[in-house]
Design a protein around this motif. Sequence first.
Motif, PDB file in Angstrom:
ATOM      1  N   TYR A 184      50.129 -38.243 -15.329  1.00  0.00           N
ATOM      2  CA  TYR A 184      50.057 -36.903 -14.740  1.00  0.00           C
ATOM      3  C   TYR A 184      50.964 -35.928 -15.479  1.00  0.00           C
ATOM      4  O   TYR A 184      50.576 -34.782 -15.744  1.00  0.00           O
ATOM      5  N   ARG A 185      52.173 -36.366 -15.801  1.00  0.00           N
ATOM      6  CA  ARG A 185      53.153 -35.459 -16.392  1.00  0.00           C
ATOM      7  C   ARG A 185      52.774 -35.038 -17.805  1.00  0.00           C
ATOM      8  O   ARG A 185      52.976 -33.876 -18.182  1.00  0.00           O
ATOM      9  N   ARG A 186      52.216 -35.921 -18.597  1.00  0.00           N
ATOM     10  CA  ARG A 186      51.978 -35.631 -20.011  1.00  0.00           C
ATOM     11  C   ARG A 186      50.552 -35.188 -20.320  1.00  0.00           C
ATOM     12  O   ARG A 186      50.335 -34.484 -21.305  1.00  0.00           O
ATOM     13  N   ILE A 187      49.596 -35.623 -19.523  1.00  0.00           N
ATOM     14  CA  ILE A 187      48.200 -35.380 -19.880  1.00  0.00           C
ATOM     15  C   ILE A 187      47.473 -34.524 -18.842  1.00  0.00           C
ATOM     16  O   ILE A 187      46.897 -33.482 -19.183  1.00  0.00           O
ATOM     17  N   ILE A 188      47.504 -34.932 -17.570  1.00  0.00           N
ATOM     18  CA  ILE A 188      46.659 -34.284 -16.568  1.00  0.00           C
ATOM     19  C   ILE A 188      47.214 -32.931 -16.145  1.00  0.00           C
ATOM     20  O   ILE A 188      46.521 -31.912 -16.212  1.00  0.00           O
ATOM     21  N   LEU A 189      48.473 -32.909 -15.694  1.00  0.00           N
ATOM     22  CA  LEU A 189      49.029 -31.660 -15.154  1.00  0.00           C
ATOM     23  C   LEU A 189      49.130 -30.534 -16.181  1.00  0.00           C
ATOM     24  O   LEU A 189      48.856 -29.377 -15.840  1.00  0.00           O
ATOM     25  N   PRO A 190      49.538 -30.796 -17.452  1.00  0.00           N
ATOM     26  CA  PRO A 190      49.568 -29.675 -18.411  1.00  0.00           C
ATOM     27  C   PRO A 190      48.215 -28.998 -18.577  1.00  0.00           C
ATOM     28  O   PRO A 190      48.152 -27.774 -18.761  1.00  0.00           O
ATOM     29  N   GLN A 191      47.134 -29.770 -18.526  1.00  0.00           N
ATOM     30  CA  GLN A 191      45.812 -29.159 -18.630  1.00  0.00           C
ATOM     31  C   GLN A 191      45.408 -28.470 -17.333  1.00  0.00           C
ATOM     32  O   GLN A 191      44.776 -27.407 -17.357  1.00  0.00           O
ATOM     33  N   ALA A 192      45.780 -29.081 -16.207  1.00  0.00           N
ATOM     34  CA  ALA A 192      45.403 -28.501 -14.916  1.00  0.00           C
ATOM     35  C   ALA A 192      46.116 -27.184 -14.663  1.00  0.00           C
ATOM     36  O   ALA A 192      45.540 -26.257 -14.079  1.00  0.00           O
ATOM     37  N   VAL A 193      47.377 -27.085 -15.090  1.00  0.00           N
ATOM     38  CA  VAL A 193      48.150 -25.861 -14.853  1.00  0.00           C
ATOM     39  C   VAL A 193      47.476 -24.657 -15.502  1.00  0.00           C
ATOM     40  O   VAL A 193      47.439 -23.561 -14.927  1.00  0.00           O
ATOM     41  N   ARG A 194      46.911 -24.833 -16.682  1.00  0.00           N
ATOM     42  CA  ARG A 194      46.234 -23.724 -17.349  1.00  0.00           C
ATOM     43  C   ARG A 194      45.047 -23.225 -16.538  1.00  0.00           C
ATOM     44  O   ARG A 194      44.742 -22.033 -16.516  1.00  0.00           O
TER      45      ARG A 194
END
Length: 268
Positions: A184-194
């Motif tokens: 979540y911290r490195r892959i999923i959330l950075p993309q979701a935040v955008r």
Amino acid sequence: MGIPTRNPAYKPTLPVLIDTGKYLAVMAGLVWLLAMGSERLGYNWQWYRVPQYLWQVTDNGPTLGLLVKGLGVTLEITGVSMALMLAIGLATALMRMSRSPVANGVARAYMELIRNTPLLIQLFFLYFVMAPILGISGFWAAIIALSLFEGAYASEIFRAGITSIDKGQWEAAKSLGMSPYPMYRRIILPQAVRRVLPPLTGQAVSLVKDSALVSTVAILDLTQRGRIIDAETFLTFEIWFTVAAIYLLVTISLSGLARVLEKKFNSV
């Protein structure tokens, strides 16, 4: 002789002039309505008295006026509530997506309870019932009420952003042996935040406007300061127009900051 091409950076001026004319016409109409209404009511405008509630010059130098002091309280409540809103929203979204029936049930119960009851009732309940029992101040009771209310809506925004990530991203992370936290911290959330930044901005703007309700529990925010000044001076229209303009300035600034962050994320 080649055929001249239009510069891609060229923008026609006629539509801009038309839009500007429409805007000026609407503003002129609003001014006319205000003038006619105040004339029929016999209202005496006294705008010259408003600046003293924004700033004052004393023997010790310039000092903040009552409205600006109230704005400081509003920004403090909004800032803390916004941070808690994001934390609660993200935690609730992850609980909704978990395989644990207990976590999922708790998240669903929280969302149904918060989203289907008025914010004002929640605020009164926390301030008059829970705050004396728990020994917390009215300031923190207001922050908790705002955070819980806005966090319930932010959770759905986060969940929509997380579930919109392509399944290939999840499968690739799992194939690398990642546990849920680094995934979540490195892959999923950075993309979701955008993807969730624009709707989260709208929720943050709603938080700023909803914060005006804390004036009902005797917190000296911007709205409460406006009420006090109005009761003392009877400058009803001048004060409330000024308060509305200050809220508008805050929300526009917040939206502008979100656009800057969105462009920065998209350029990475």
